[in-house]
Design a protein around this motif. Structure first.
Motif, mmCIF file in Angstrom:
data_model
loop_
_atom_site.group_PDB
_atom_site.id
_atom_site.type_symbol
_atom_site.label_atom_id
_atom_site.label_comp_id
_atom_site.label_asym_id
_atom_site.label_seq_id
_atom_site.Cartn_x
_atom_site.Cartn_y
_atom_site.Cartn_z
ATOM 1 N N ILE A 82 -4.295 8.738 5.536
ATOM 2 C CA ILE A 82 -4.988 10.017 5.368
ATOM 3 C C ILE A 82 -6.007 9.861 4.243
ATOM 4 O O ILE A 82 -5.688 9.368 3.169
ATOM 5 C CB ILE A 82 -3.996 11.149 5.026
ATOM 6 C CG1 ILE A 82 -3.030 11.351 6.199
ATOM 7 C CG2 ILE A 82 -4.738 12.445 4.720
ATOM 8 C CD1 ILE A 82 -1.980 12.407 5.954
ATOM 9 N N GLY A 83 -7.241 10.287 4.513
ATOM 10 C CA GLY A 83 -8.289 10.178 3.505
ATOM 11 C C GLY A 83 -8.897 8.798 3.417
ATOM 12 O O GLY A 83 -9.697 8.516 2.521
ATOM 13 N N ARG A 84 -8.514 7.912 4.348
ATOM 14 C CA ARG A 84 -9.080 6.563 4.379
ATOM 15 C C ARG A 84 -9.449 6.251 5.821
ATOM 16 O O ARG A 84 -8.668 6.514 6.729
ATOM 17 C CB ARG A 84 -8.078 5.521 3.848
ATOM 18 C CG ARG A 84 -7.556 5.831 2.474
ATOM 19 C CD ARG A 84 -6.702 4.707 1.897
ATOM 20 N NE ARG A 84 -5.573 4.300 2.704
ATOM 21 C CZ ARG A 84 -4.448 4.994 2.829
ATOM 22 N NH1 ARG A 84 -4.318 6.177 2.269
ATOM 23 N NH2 ARG A 84 -3.440 4.524 3.547
ATOM 24 N N ARG A 85 -10.622 5.684 6.010
ATOM 25 C CA ARG A 85 -11.088 5.367 7.353
ATOM 26 C C ARG A 85 -11.699 3.983 7.360
ATOM 27 O O ARG A 85 -12.171 3.496 6.345
ATOM 28 C CB ARG A 85 -12.156 6.376 7.807
ATOM 29 C CG ARG A 85 -11.666 7.778 8.080
ATOM 30 C CD ARG A 85 -10.977 7.872 9.433
ATOM 31 N NE ARG A 85 -11.883 7.533 10.517
ATOM 32 C CZ ARG A 85 -12.721 8.390 11.100
ATOM 33 N NH1 ARG A 85 -12.786 9.628 10.686
ATOM 34 N NH2 ARG A 85 -13.490 8.006 12.100
ATOM 35 N N GLY A 86 -11.693 3.362 8.516
ATOM 36 C CA GLY A 86 -12.376 2.083 8.665
ATOM 37 C C GLY A 86 -11.465 0.981 9.161
ATOM 38 O O GLY A 86 -10.327 0.841 8.693
ATOM 39 N N LEU A 87 -11.960 0.198 10.095
ATOM 40 C CA LEU A 87 -11.162 -0.850 10.713
ATOM 41 C C LEU A 87 -10.738 -1.915 9.710
ATOM 42 O O LEU A 87 -9.590 -2.348 9.702
ATOM 43 C CB LEU A 87 -11.947 -1.474 11.863
ATOM 44 C CG LEU A 87 -11.203 -2.499 12.722
ATOM 45 C CD1 LEU A 87 -11.631 -2.375 14.176
ATOM 46 C CD2 LEU A 87 -11.474 -3.926 12.244
ATOM 47 N N SER A 88 -11.656 -2.360 8.866
ATOM 48 C CA SER A 88 -11.329 -3.424 7.915
ATOM 49 C C SER A 88 -10.212 -3.005 6.968
ATOM 50 O O SER A 88 -9.258 -3.762 6.735
ATOM 51 C CB SER A 88 -12.572 -3.825 7.109
ATOM 52 O OG SER A 88 -13.507 -4.484 7.924
#
Length: 376
Positions: A82-88
């Protein structure tokens, strides 16, 4: 969907410590996760494995679907971000959550061939190899129907840039399907960027040639359910990673992304300035108006790309835009002041406008990071 999940019956060997962790970064993959777990169960028969689903708080209920499967299959674990996005970032968290000696990263959209996993594991165990990459570019590998002609063309250009700028010897550094010794991934983790989509390129370039790599051919399959997470703005994200690695990570990928967006804003600023000047507005007024046009463009691009892990939506985006205007007002004052000092002759409009725009860049980045897209 429930039938696919129920078909997975873990064996007694699944209670043994996992030899292989398969990291599945996901966003809106509720339809694909049950199918993929069933495919992994079949492909990895006889291997002590686990799947770590790292979900970026998908609104389609991907986390709930994965947890329902995990309730009946101890080989499945779920990390909800939650509050973090991105594949890497998802891949890094998944790899660090593993205790298995080997970790694989593959997409959850069924485009990667899970039957290649045993061959990748065998190659790591049999050879003095640290990383095995599923490549579309070596003999026997193809993109299949998974990439459009335009995306395939763009992928080829991106591969070429990575090979030339970073001296990466991989034939397919854009691949998102690979297996690595966990100890190597853990060693490199502090140098990896949680932003972006090209974790393999980051991993290999951060290793500075110390990884022993083997490539195996595979065919990139067509997506069956859901939509691709890639968009045209990912191109800027990729160039940001390339520049960060090329300059030895002296500056962060986020700062370089902000700079690339700022460069596009400079073009917007100059075009708007010229339009306002041609409409007989005074230079001061034209420069001020062009600054706000560029700031608006920069806000929306940064919100979509640079700060995609903190992306503002709805009313929050409106508040963010107003905050962005406010914190950048000091930059605008510097922008207009410096430009006005230089602007003595109408023929100097280009140089004056560019100099003024650059002066506000550092302040804009620092202020927007601290206030507009601050971490909650």
């Amino acid at each position: 969907m429930a039938g696919a999940a129920a078909a997975v019956q873990p064996l007694e060997s699944s209670l043994l410590p996992a030899e292989l962790s398969v990291i599945l970064p996901s966003f809106n993959e509720a339809d694909n996760i049950p199918i993929l777990i069933g495919l992994l169960d079949k492909a990895l028969a006889g291997i002590a494995w686990e799947a770590i689903v790292v979900d970026d708080n998908s609104p389609d209920g991907t986390t709930e679907v994965a947890r329902k499967i995990a309730h009946g299959d101890p080989r499945v674990r779920v990390i909800r971000r939650i509050g973090r996005r991105g594949l890497s970032g998802a891949c890094i968290e998944g790899m660090l959550a593993s205790s298995a000696p080997f970790v694989a990263v593959m997409d959850a959209d069924l485009q990667h061939d899970e039957t290649l996993l045993p061959k990748m594991l065998a190659a790591l165990k049999a050879d003095d190899t640290d990383l095995v990459v599923a490549s579309r570019k070596v003999e026997g590998g193809t993109v299949g129907e998974g990439l459009s002609k335009i995306r395939a063309w763009g992928s080829n250009i991106a591969n070429g840039l990575a090979q030339k700028l970073l001296n990466v010897t991989l034939t397919d550094p854009m691949s998102g399907f690979f297996m690595v010794r966990r100890e190597k991934a853990e060693e490199l983790a502090p140098r990896l960027s949680p932003q972006g989509f090209k974790i393999l390129l980051d991993l290999v370039s951060s290793a500075n040639g110390t990884l022993k790599i083997k490539e195996l051919p595979f065919t990139f399959r067509e997506r069956q359910h859901g939509e691709s997470k890639l968009d045209t703005l990912v191109t800027l994200d990729y160039f940001g990673l390339l520049l960060a690695k090329y300059f030895g990570d002296i500056v962060s990928v986020r700062f370089l992304m902000f700079g690339l967006v700022g460069a596009s804003g400079l073009l917007v600023h100059l075009v708007a300035l010229r339009v306002f000047l041609l409409s007989d507005m005074s230079f001061n007024l034209s420069q001020t108006a062009a600054s706000f046009v560029a700031m608006t463009s920069n806000f929306f691009l940064n919100n979509q790309l640079t700060y995609r892990d903190r992306r503002l939506r709805g009313f929050g985006a409106l508040i963010g835009l107003l905050t962005f205007y406010a914190v950048c007002s000091v930059g605008v004052l510097a922008n207009v002041g410096v430009a006005n000092l230089i602007y003595a002759d109408p023929s100097f409009w280009l140089f004056a406008g560019a100099a003024g725009a650059v002066m506000g860049a550092v302040w804009n980045y620092a202020a927007s990071s601290a206030l507009t897209w601050r971490k909650n």
